[in-house]
Structure formats: C-alpha cells, structure tokens
Design a protein around this motif. Structure first.
Motif, short mmCIF file in Angstrom:
data_model
loop_
_atom_site.label_atom_id
_atom_site.label_comp_id
_atom_site.label_asym_id
_atom_site.label_seq_id
_atom_site.Cartn_x
_atom_site.Cartn_y
_atom_site.Cartn_z
N ASP A 1 4.75 4.70 9.70
CA ASP A 1 5.92 4.60 8.84
C ASP A 1 5.75 5.46 7.59
O ASP A 1 4.74 5.38 6.89
CB ASP A 1 6.15 3.15 8.41
CG ASP A 1 6.52 2.26 9.58
OD1 ASP A 1 6.86 2.81 10.64
OD2 ASP A 1 6.46 1.03 9.43
N ALA B 1 6.08 6.51 3.92
CA ALA B 1 6.28 5.88 2.61
C ALA B 1 6.97 6.85 1.65
O ALA B 1 7.86 6.45 0.90
CB ALA B 1 4.95 5.42 2.04
N PHE B 2 6.52 8.10 1.66
CA PHE B 2 7.08 9.10 0.75
C PHE B 2 7.12 10.45 1.44
O PHE B 2 6.22 10.79 2.20
CB PHE B 2 6.21 9.24 -0.51
CG PHE B 2 6.06 7.97 -1.29
CD1 PHE B 2 7.07 7.53 -2.13
CD2 PHE B 2 4.90 7.21 -1.17
CE1 PHE B 2 6.92 6.34 -2.84
CE2 PHE B 2 4.76 6.03 -1.87
CZ PHE B 2 5.76 5.59 -2.71
N GLU C 1 3.55 11.15 3.14
CA GLU C 1 2.57 10.07 3.08
C GLU C 1 3.06 8.91 3.93
O GLU C 1 4.16 8.40 3.71
CB GLU C 1 2.38 9.61 1.63
CG GLU C 1 1.36 8.48 1.51
CD GLU C 1 1.18 8.01 0.08
OE1 GLU C 1 1.45 8.79 -0.86
OE2 GLU C 1 0.77 6.85 -0.09
N ILE D 1 1.86 5.16 6.17
CA ILE D 1 0.95 4.02 5.98
C ILE D 1 -0.43 4.33 6.53
O ILE D 1 -1.38 3.63 6.22
CB ILE D 1 1.51 2.75 6.65
CG1 ILE D 1 1.68 2.94 8.15
CG2 ILE D 1 2.81 2.35 6.03
CD1 ILE D 1 2.06 1.66 8.88
N TYR E 1 -1.71 -2.86 5.70
CA TYR E 1 -0.55 -3.53 5.12
C TYR E 1 -0.52 -5.02 5.48
O TYR E 1 -0.01 -5.84 4.72
CB TYR E 1 0.75 -2.84 5.56
CG TYR E 1 1.00 -1.55 4.82
CD1 TYR E 1 -0.04 -0.69 4.48
CD2 TYR E 1 2.27 -1.19 4.44
CE1 TYR E 1 0.18 0.48 3.80
CE2 TYR E 1 2.52 0.00 3.75
CZ TYR E 1 1.46 0.83 3.45
OH TYR E 1 1.70 2.00 2.76
N CYS F 1 4.72 -4.54 8.85
CA CYS F 1 5.32 -3.35 9.47
C CYS F 1 6.72 -3.69 9.95
O CYS F 1 7.18 -4.82 9.83
CB CYS F 1 4.46 -2.84 10.64
SG CYS F 1 4.57 -3.80 12.15
N LYS F 2 7.38 -2.68 10.51
CA LYS F 2 8.78 -2.85 10.85
C LYS F 2 9.02 -3.79 12.03
O LYS F 2 10.15 -4.16 12.31
CB LYS F 2 9.43 -1.50 11.11
CG LYS F 2 8.80 -0.73 12.23
CD LYS F 2 9.34 0.68 12.27
CE LYS F 2 8.59 1.52 13.28
NZ LYS F 2 8.92 2.94 13.19
N LEU G 1 5.63 -2.13 2.92
CA LEU G 1 5.93 -0.71 2.71
C LEU G 1 6.95 -0.53 1.59
O LEU G 1 6.82 0.36 0.74
CB LEU G 1 6.43 -0.07 4.00
CG LEU G 1 6.78 1.42 3.93
CD1 LEU G 1 5.59 2.26 3.50
CD2 LEU G 1 7.31 1.90 5.27
N TYR H 1 5.28 -1.10 -1.69
CA TYR H 1 4.45 0.05 -2.05
C TYR H 1 5.31 1.19 -2.61
O TYR H 1 4.90 1.90 -3.52
CB TYR H 1 3.64 0.52 -0.84
CG TYR H 1 2.87 1.79 -1.08
CD1 TYR H 1 2.12 1.97 -2.24
CD2 TYR H 1 2.91 2.83 -0.16
CE1 TYR H 1 1.43 3.15 -2.46
CE2 TYR H 1 2.22 4.01 -0.38
CZ TYR H 1 1.49 4.17 -1.53
OH TYR H 1 0.82 5.34 -1.76
N ARG H 2 6.50 1.36 -2.07
CA ARG H 2 7.37 2.42 -2.58
C ARG H 2 7.72 2.19 -4.05
O ARG H 2 8.01 3.12 -4.78
CB ARG H 2 8.64 2.52 -1.74
CG ARG H 2 8.41 3.18 -0.39
CD ARG H 2 9.65 3.19 0.46
NE ARG H 2 9.43 3.86 1.73
CZ ARG H 2 9.98 3.50 2.87
NH1 ARG H 2 10.82 2.49 2.92
NH2 ARG H 2 9.70 4.16 3.99
N ARG I 1 3.87 3.07 -6.33
CA ARG I 1 3.14 4.14 -5.65
C ARG I 1 1.74 4.34 -6.21
O ARG I 1 0.86 4.88 -5.53
CB ARG I 1 3.93 5.44 -5.75
CG ARG I 1 3.36 6.51 -4.86
CD ARG I 1 4.18 7.76 -4.85
NE ARG I 1 3.63 8.70 -3.91
CZ ARG I 1 4.13 9.91 -3.68
NH1 ARG I 1 5.21 10.27 -4.31
NH2 ARG I 1 3.58 10.72 -2.81
N LYS J 1 -2.07 2.66 -4.13
CA LYS J 1 -2.15 3.05 -2.71
C LYS J 1 -3.18 2.17 -2.01
O LYS J 1 -4.37 2.21 -2.33
CB LYS J 1 -2.53 4.51 -2.57
CG LYS J 1 -2.60 4.97 -1.11
CD LYS J 1 -2.83 6.45 -1.00
CE LYS J 1 -3.01 6.88 0.46
NZ LYS J 1 -1.89 6.49 1.32
#
Lengths: 149, 144
Positions: A50, A52-53, A73, A75, B22, B72-73, B95, B98-99, B102, B105
């Motif tokens: 996935d 992230a950025f 970037e 996961i 995660y 996760c998704k 996720l 985390y966005r 940032r 990490k």
C-alpha cells in the motif's frame, strides 16, 4: 483497451495492460499523441504494498532516461522511480497528493504518475518491453519465487 | 436486539497480523489505550477470539461499541466485529494515521523502532480521545 494479460500466483492475480510499453523495473509508458503517460505496473504496485506517499518532481523538470522523477513510499519499501524515457514533465497526477492509494486501486488508470514530453522517444522506446515480453518476465519471476518458498 | 453497555465500556479490537509492522503498531496502540490511557473505559479484545468463535467474547463484543484498528486494507478487525454482531463506532487504518504523522515512520515487527512507537502513541491518543467523546456523548443522551 483489449483485455489484460493476467496470471495468478498463490492468492495474487496480476494484470498487464496490453496497450502500453514497460520498463524492466515495472513502470509503464503509454504514448498519447506527442506525450507519454507513465505509471506503475500492477505487478510492481502489488509487490510493493500500500502506497503511503508519492512524491513526484514538479512540472517543468527535465529528466533523462533512467533519471529519478519521483519516489514512492509504501508500507514495505521506498521506491525510486527511474524515468522510462527522457523528457520534460508537463503534468503530475494531482490526485496522488491526497489519495496516493489510487496507485494501488487503479494502477493503469487513475493511478498514473506523470505525463512527459519525450526528447528522443524513437530511441528510448527501444529500451522498453512489449506487454507480452514484460508479462513473460514477471510470470517467470513470480513463479520462480513461489517455487522457492 | 442486543443491548449495548455504551455508557461503561468500549471494546478495542486491533489487527492480528503477525509479521506485519502495521499490525504491530495497531496492537501497541491498543495496549497503550487499554492499559495506560483508558483502562477503566476500554477492554482489549483479541481478534483471534472472534475468529475462533469464542462465545464469551462474541457476547462481549455484541454488547459494547467497538473501535477497530486495521493494519491493512483487508480490514479484518472491522469485518470480524461486524460479522460477530458488533457495532463499529470508529475504525482506524494505521496507514491513514501514518499519513498524518509522516515523521513517525514505523519499522520492525517483533519490536518497533522509535518511529513505530511514536506512531502507536499518537494513534493511542486519538483513540483515547475518541473513547471519551463516545462515552460522554452517549452517556449524556441516556442520562438526559
């Protein structure tokens, strides 16, 4: 667009769009008139995880073939993006700043990365793979890894 | 219909993903919430108990609002709570968190790096605040 080339390894289904060319490291290039649209292959995005950025060089940047035009970037990993063709970036996907998951959800469509005006497309395209060749490469790679496990 | 003990407790259900950074962040955040930040208002529920169909756990989840944390998704935590008859009042995806952070990490699996620990702390703070808002809001409604 014609149907995707597809294969399944373990629980993963991989798709290769047949209407564009591919770099060996998994970026696709789709000629659109005088421009090239560039993105990540489904195989590369699935293997990378996935997103992230996504950070892309700004519009107006001139890159040579294999120069890094951005980074992604996920996961799992950080990926540098080598330009599959040299040229000037004239557009970056505006959706990726707010929704980088587009790269995972629709790698051949809304998840595109940049549009480039190529400098020497005639020469650069010879370094790229046809969809059938790319499909064969990733199939061998994925099946090889699966048999090693 | 199941009556939920909304005014007293929220169940926290994290991802059970083993070997995934995660997933570890989700569990670390859960521990911080249930052991340190909101020990009297929350209860940690192991996703595996829902998967195994543990009757006592199923009843507990069905009777309390749930906050899920997905690594996760695939969103296994959220899906299992819903499948178990629970109510997901808030879902967090690591996720997405985390966005927002940032600078934190996450790396590591069995033990997180400093970024992962800080991300878990940040997520835990958000959840703890959510628990307060949830209980005060609903409690206020019920208490008139």
């Amino acid at each position: 667009m014609d149907e995707y080339l597809t294969f399944q390894v373990d629980k993963f289904n991989f798709r290769v769009a047949p209407d564009r060319l591919y770099s060996r490291n998994g970026l696709w290039v789709k000629p659109e008139g005088q421009h090239l649209r560039v993105g990540l292959s489904d195989y590369l995005q699935q293997r990378s995880g996935d997103v992230a950025f996504a950070e892309l060089k700004p519009v107006g940047t001139v890159v040579g073939r294999q120069d890094e035009f951005g980074t992604i970037e996920t996961i799992k990993v950080n990926i540098g993006l080598p330009a599959p063709a040299g040229g000037k970036i004239i557009e970056i996907n505006p959706m990726l700043e707010e929704a980088p998951e587009k790269i995972n959800l629709d790698p051949y469509g809304d998840g595109w990365l940049v549009v480039i005006i190529p400098v020497d497309w005639e020469a650069d395209q010879h370094s790229l793979l046809t969809p059938e060749t790319y499909f064969g490469n990733i199939l061998r790679e994925a099946e090889g890894e699966a048999s090693d496990q | 219909m199941t009556e939920r003990n909304v005014e007293t407790e929220v169940v926290i259900v994290p991802c059970s993903g083993i070997g995934k950074t995660y997933g570890t962040v989700s569990r670390e955040a859960s521990y911080i919430v249930t052991e340190d930040l909101q020990p009297t208002k929350t209860c940690l529920v192991a996703l595996s108990r829902l998967v195994l169909g543990d009757e006592e756990t199923l009843q507990h989840v069905a009777g309390h609002p749930a906050i899920t944390i997905d690594g996760c998704k695939l969103a296994c935590a959220t899906k299992m709570v819903l499948k178990s008859g629970g109510e997901v009042v808030k879902n967090y995806a690591v996720l997405d968190v985390y966005r927002q952070y940032r600078q934190f990490k996450p790396q590591g699996i069995a033990s997180l790096n400093e970024g992962g620990e800080l991300l878990a702390q940040a997520l835990a703070q958000e959840i703890a605040q959510q628990v307060d808002e949830l209980l005060s809001g609903r409690g206020g409604d019920e208490n008139g």
